[in-house]
Design a protein around this motif. Structure first.
Motif: not given
Length: 234
Positions: A181, A184, A187-188, A210, A215, A218-219, A222-223
């Protein structure tokens, strides 16, 4: 909403001191706060709070107009200062009085309220907490640094000499969630930094690991809870 947000490097190593003016619309404490792997010590008049590590975007609710000051600690640094594992504060905003003696927190709050520069007074509190705390675990810093640089969880575990379960347990206590987590989220943040600097989304996705632009999208959804284009426009 007030836009007079400012930040600078704190005298506490690795931390950031930030301020934000009052929300004059009455709609709440401000805009979307994205996950970043960090925890914050917060002041607003009459209150000291702690913002735990987020796994999703947080939007402050109504009734907290500010002004605000905050010390944003680097990933993994705050639990030693506060004496509580990060996992206990995940996705939460709690009063400092829930973590430390109430009388002490009332005195600290009054002192910061009365200070000519509340942000500087809050920074002094953070420095005092750091001086009283146990030294920061170098392993925690190594894990955060490796993941922030884009290394895989497996490579990070090998580099710091921990098995997968040990790494997960240590990460829960230090960061509030497991290393996957945290990876992720970091990276975001790298991707958003590139995109905001003008790098096209397809190139941003490729440069930050990514699979493709879809991709990345989507991340972000989601975040952050919204499309990447809307987030960048805001």
């Amino acid at each position: 909403m007030s836009t007079d947000y400012a930040e600078r490097a704190s005298r506490l190593p690795g931390a950031v001191l930030w301020t934000k003016g009052a929300d004059r619309t009455g709609g709440g404490a401000g805009g979307l706060v994205l996950p970043d792997g960090c925890m914050d010590l917060l002041w607003t008049e009459g209150r000291l709070l702690v913002a735990g590590p987020d796994t999703r975007a947080f939007r402050p609710g109504p009734g907290l107009r500010g002004p605000w000051a905050g010390v944003r600690f680097r990933p993994g640094a705050a639990p030693a200062l506060l004496g509580v594992p990060a996992s206990a504060l995940r996705d939460r905003r709690v009063d400092l009085a829930d973590l430390r003696p109430g009388g002490e927190v009332r005195r600290l709050t009054g002192r910061i309220d009365a200070a000519p520069d509340p942000a500087a007074a809050l920074e002094e509190l953070a420095l005092r907490l750091a001086a009283e705390a146990q030294p920061e675990d170098p392993l925690v810093r190594a894990v955060a640094g490796a993941l922030a640089a884009g290394h895989s969880v497996a490579a990070t575990a090998e580099a710091v000499g921990l098995g997968a379960r040990q790494l997960h347990r240590r990460s829960q206590a230090a960061f509030g969630y497991g290393p996957k987590t945290l990876a992720r989220i970091l990276r975001l943040q790298r991707a958003l930094g590139l995109a905001r600097s003008g790098v096209p989304l397809a190139e941003t996705a490729a440069r930050t690991g990514y699979a493709d632009q879809a991709h990345l999208s989507r991340e972000v959804r989601e975040l952050a809870g919204q499309p990447v284009t809307a987030l960048l426009a805001a």
